[in-house]
Every structure is written in C-alpha cells, then in structure tokens.
Design a protein around this motif. Structure first.
Motif, PDB file in Angstrom:
ATOM      1  N   TRP A  31      36.250 -24.250   2.624  1.00  0.00           N
ATOM      2  CA  TRP A  31      35.897 -22.989   1.981  1.00  0.00           C
ATOM      3  C   TRP A  31      36.330 -21.800   2.816  1.00  0.00           C
ATOM      4  O   TRP A  31      36.698 -21.939   3.978  1.00  0.00           O
ATOM      5  CB  TRP A  31      34.396 -22.935   1.670  1.00  0.00           C
ATOM      6  CG  TRP A  31      33.450 -23.162   2.815  1.00  0.00           C
ATOM      7  CD1 TRP A  31      33.446 -24.188   3.714  1.00  0.00           C
ATOM      8  CD2 TRP A  31      32.327 -22.351   3.177  1.00  0.00           C
ATOM      9  NE1 TRP A  31      32.400 -24.067   4.601  1.00  0.00           N
ATOM     10  CE2 TRP A  31      31.687 -22.958   4.307  1.00  0.00           C
ATOM     11  CE3 TRP A  31      31.784 -21.179   2.649  1.00  0.00           C
ATOM     12  CZ2 TRP A  31      30.551 -22.421   4.910  1.00  0.00           C
ATOM     13  CZ3 TRP A  31      30.639 -20.651   3.250  1.00  0.00           C
ATOM     14  CH2 TRP A  31      30.030 -21.258   4.358  1.00  0.00           C
ATOM     15  N   ARG A  37      34.862 -29.776   0.838  1.00  0.00           N
ATOM     16  CA  ARG A  37      34.036 -28.747   1.485  1.00  0.00           C
ATOM     17  C   ARG A  37      34.908 -27.903   2.423  1.00  0.00           C
ATOM     18  O   ARG A  37      34.539 -27.614   3.548  1.00  0.00           O
ATOM     19  CB  ARG A  37      32.854 -29.390   2.212  1.00  0.00           C
ATOM     20  CG  ARG A  37      31.825 -29.984   1.256  1.00  0.00           C
ATOM     21  CD  ARG A  37      30.546 -30.354   1.962  1.00  0.00           C
ATOM     22  NE  ARG A  37      30.744 -31.484   2.867  1.00  0.00           N
ATOM     23  CZ  ARG A  37      29.815 -31.902   3.739  1.00  0.00           C
ATOM     24  NH1 ARG A  37      28.653 -31.263   3.845  1.00  0.00           N
ATOM     25  NH2 ARG A  37      30.048 -32.945   4.515  1.00  0.00           N
ATOM     26  N   LEU A  71      28.027 -24.940  -1.672  1.00  0.00           N
ATOM     27  CA  LEU A  71      29.286 -25.676  -1.635  1.00  0.00           C
ATOM     28  C   LEU A  71      29.039 -27.183  -1.681  1.00  0.00           C
ATOM     29  O   LEU A  71      29.743 -27.922  -2.397  1.00  0.00           O
ATOM     30  CB  LEU A  71      30.056 -25.309  -0.367  1.00  0.00           C
ATOM     31  CG  LEU A  71      31.268 -26.171  -0.004  1.00  0.00           C
ATOM     32  CD1 LEU A  71      32.369 -26.030  -1.045  1.00  0.00           C
ATOM     33  CD2 LEU A  71      31.794 -25.808   1.375  1.00  0.00           C
ATOM     34  N   ARG A  90      38.033 -24.749  -1.781  1.00  0.00           N
ATOM     35  CA  ARG A  90      37.120 -25.237  -2.817  1.00  0.00           C
ATOM     36  C   ARG A  90      36.111 -24.173  -3.232  1.00  0.00           C
ATOM     37  O   ARG A  90      35.607 -24.186  -4.346  1.00  0.00           O
ATOM     38  CB  ARG A  90      36.378 -26.478  -2.286  1.00  0.00           C
ATOM     39  CG  ARG A  90      35.480 -27.147  -3.316  1.00  0.00           C
ATOM     40  CD  ARG A  90      36.303 -27.736  -4.447  1.00  0.00           C
ATOM     41  NE  ARG A  90      35.468 -28.282  -5.509  1.00  0.00           N
ATOM     42  CZ  ARG A  90      34.955 -27.563  -6.514  1.00  0.00           C
ATOM     43  NH1 ARG A  90      35.174 -26.262  -6.588  1.00  0.00           N
ATOM     44  NH2 ARG A  90      34.219 -28.145  -7.437  1.00  0.00           N
ATOM     45  N   PHE A  91      35.813 -23.246  -2.322  1.00  0.00           N
ATOM     46  CA  PHE A  91      34.783 -22.243  -2.580  1.00  0.00           C
ATOM     47  C   PHE A  91      35.149 -20.974  -1.828  1.00  0.00           C
ATOM     48  O   PHE A  91      35.763 -21.031  -0.761  1.00  0.00           O
ATOM     49  CB  PHE A  91      33.418 -22.772  -2.107  1.00  0.00           C
ATOM     50  CG  PHE A  91      32.262 -21.856  -2.377  1.00  0.00           C
ATOM     51  CD1 PHE A  91      31.735 -21.738  -3.645  1.00  0.00           C
ATOM     52  CD2 PHE A  91      31.692 -21.123  -1.350  1.00  0.00           C
ATOM     53  CE1 PHE A  91      30.659 -20.885  -3.892  1.00  0.00           C
ATOM     54  CE2 PHE A  91      30.621 -20.283  -1.581  1.00  0.00           C
ATOM     55  CZ  PHE A  91      30.107 -20.165  -2.855  1.00  0.00           C
ATOM     56  N   HIS A  92      34.784 -19.816  -2.396  1.00  0.00           N
ATOM     57  CA  HIS A  92      35.153 -18.527  -1.820  1.00  0.00           C
ATOM     58  C   HIS A  92      33.909 -17.650  -1.691  1.00  0.00           C
ATOM     59  O   HIS A  92      33.135 -17.509  -2.651  1.00  0.00           O
ATOM     60  CB  HIS A  92      36.185 -17.817  -2.704  1.00  0.00           C
ATOM     61  CG  HIS A  92      37.387 -18.662  -3.027  1.00  0.00           C
ATOM     62  ND1 HIS A  92      37.372 -19.588  -4.053  1.00  0.00           N
ATOM     63  CD2 HIS A  92      38.616 -18.722  -2.459  1.00  0.00           C
ATOM     64  CE1 HIS A  92      38.555 -20.185  -4.099  1.00  0.00           C
ATOM     65  NE2 HIS A  92      39.329 -19.688  -3.149  1.00  0.00           N
TER      66      HIS A  92
END
Length: 289
Positions: free
Chosen positions: A139, A137, A278, A162-164
């Motif tokens: 991001w 997690r 996420l 991990r996330f955008h």
C-alpha cells in the motif's frame, strides 16, 4: 571512594540491559539496504527502507511506501520514531522514497524533474528483488505533495498498490476527468481548516499552477468505482476523523472520505487503522468478496 554492593551492581547491569532492549525495540526495524544511512539506490533515484524486527526473512512481508511532503527529506521521515513504532508493532516494512528536488513531479505539479510514476514502478521492482512482498498488502500513503503523488499513481497505475491513503493533498489542475484503468481502494483524509491545500484547492506561484478540488477527486473515485450516490454513504467515526464510506462499489473498489477539524496535518496513528482496513480488504479479496 565507596564501592557498590554486588546487589547494586547486578541491578545496574539489569537496568543497562533493559535500556538496550527498549532502545532496540523502539527502533522496531532493520535497514534493508547497506548504502549510506540505509540508502537504497536506483538508476533514477533512491529510497530508504526498514523491515520489522522479528521478521524471519522468508515470509511475504506487507509493505507501506510513504511519499513525503513538500521540502521533506526521506531520511528524516523514516527516522521518525512514531512511524517506526507503528510499522514495527504491526509488522510491515516501511519504505520512504526521496522526491527529486524534495518534491514530486506528478501531472500539474510546479516541478517536472523526472517521471515519478516510472520511479515508483522501478522502486517496487527493486523491492521485489530484495524482499518477498505480500502483494495483497502492498500500500501507499502520502502527505501533502506526497498525497498528490499517491492520487496520481492511483489514477495512472491503479494496480501498482493494493490500497491508497492520501492525506492533505490531491490532484492538481488540469484535474483528470477519467483514469485509464479506473481507481481502486482509497481512503482520503483532509483537514477542514487546511489552508495549505484547501478543500477547494488554491493558486500557486501567482496562479501559474493550481491545486485541484478534493471533492473532484472523491467524485471521480466514486464514479470509476461504480459506487452508489453519496446520499447512500455510511458514516463512521475513527477517533478525530469523521468518515463517509461509499457503498455498492464494484468488486475491488473502495472509497472512504475522512475529515478532521484540524489543518494541514498527518497523524501517524491514521496508518494503524488503515493497515487494519487493508488487511480486511485483502481477506475479502481472497474469499472472492
């Protein structure tokens, strides 16, 4: 002079304690570093970071790195009560790096003051020395020029976050036709009435520089994630956002393209839903989905 009764004095004391409690709760965070104003210094720049109140100092901590917009100041951004309230309530650390020259030096940017992808890598290396990170997690979000920075990182170092969540900005020309290791989990948000970074981009400084097309970035993410054609997207509504979610993407890839009727804007409430997404992606990955 009139003297207040013991009951009145007790009430005032209670109200004072309540006010102090609410003031502490509204901040919802503790500075990570002891530099001036909570500044964390690196050899190639600096950032500000706050951890949520109530964190025990041991459990792995979700972390959001937010890249500010053009001419913004990181210290002002992390001081925003709306951002701090969301981070404190949801329990993630809020990190705001400072762009050199109050901007970002990504490919195509009018400013090339340092290697900002390398800066992002050194920032995360420093965070890992200071905090136990929840790597699933971890991001990044960004607004305007900061969103362009998020896209640049997603393309150049897709495993860094991990996330955008880029908002109101994307690649600049020359737009990449590919990314060395693909593009992973992305939710892009943009305003239909954005004239600062229009959906088709615009020339800057007399045409010497040019913003890229939002659709190009989305199509590239779709192609590199091996997602199905746009005709098979699933439409969803998230408050003021009308989103299209790509389907059939390969494992680890995710693509949302969300539009709203406004202009060049960043609504902190968008972070809340993105954090929930996420968390879902993290759980699915842990179960091999």
């Amino acid at each position: 002079m009139c003297q207040s009764s013991p009951r009145m004095r007790g009430l005032r004391a209670f109200l004072l304690l309540l006010a102090l409690f609410l003031a502490a709760g509204s901040a919802g965070a503790s500075p990570l570093c002891d530099g001036e104003g909570g500044r964390c210094s690196l050899s190639n720049g600096f950032y500000f970071a706050e951890t949520p109140l109530g964190w025990n100092g041991r459990d792995p901590l979700p972390v959001l790195v937010h890249f500010h917009g053009f001419r913004e100041i990181a210290a002002d951004v992390i001081a925003r009560e709306d951002l701090r309230e969301i981070a404190g309530r949801l329990g993630f650390a809020l990190v705001v790096p400072q762009g050199e020259g109050q901007t970002w030096s990504h490919p195509g940017s009018p400013s090339q003051l340092r290697d900002d992808v390398a800066f992002a890598e050194s920032l995360l290396a420093d965070l890992r020395q200071r905090l136990p990170l929840d790597e699933n997690r971890l991001w990044a979000s960004g607004f305007s020029q900061g969103a362009s920075m998020v896209w640049a990182i997603a393309c150049a170092r897709p495993g860094l976050f991990r996330f955008h969540l880029p908002v109101s900005g994307a690649f600049w020309r020359p737009e990449p036709e590919s990314c060395p290791a693909g593009l992973r989990a992305i939710r892009h948000i943009h305003g239909l009435g954005d004239v600062t970074f229009p959906l088709e981009g615009r020339p800057v400084r007399g045409g010497k520089f040019h913003q890229g097309r939002i659709r190009h970035a989305i199509d590239l993410a779709r192609k590199l994630g091996a997602c199905r054609p746009a005709e098979e997207d699933v439409s969803t509504t998230l408050g003021a956002l009308s989103c299209r979610r790509a389907t059939g993407c390969e494992r680890g890839a995710y693509l949302d393209f969300c539009l709203h009727a406004g202009g060049h804007d960043f609504d902190p409430s968008w972070l809340e839903d993105a954090f929930g997404l996420l968390t879902e992606i993290s759980r699915a990955s842990a179960h091999g989905r």
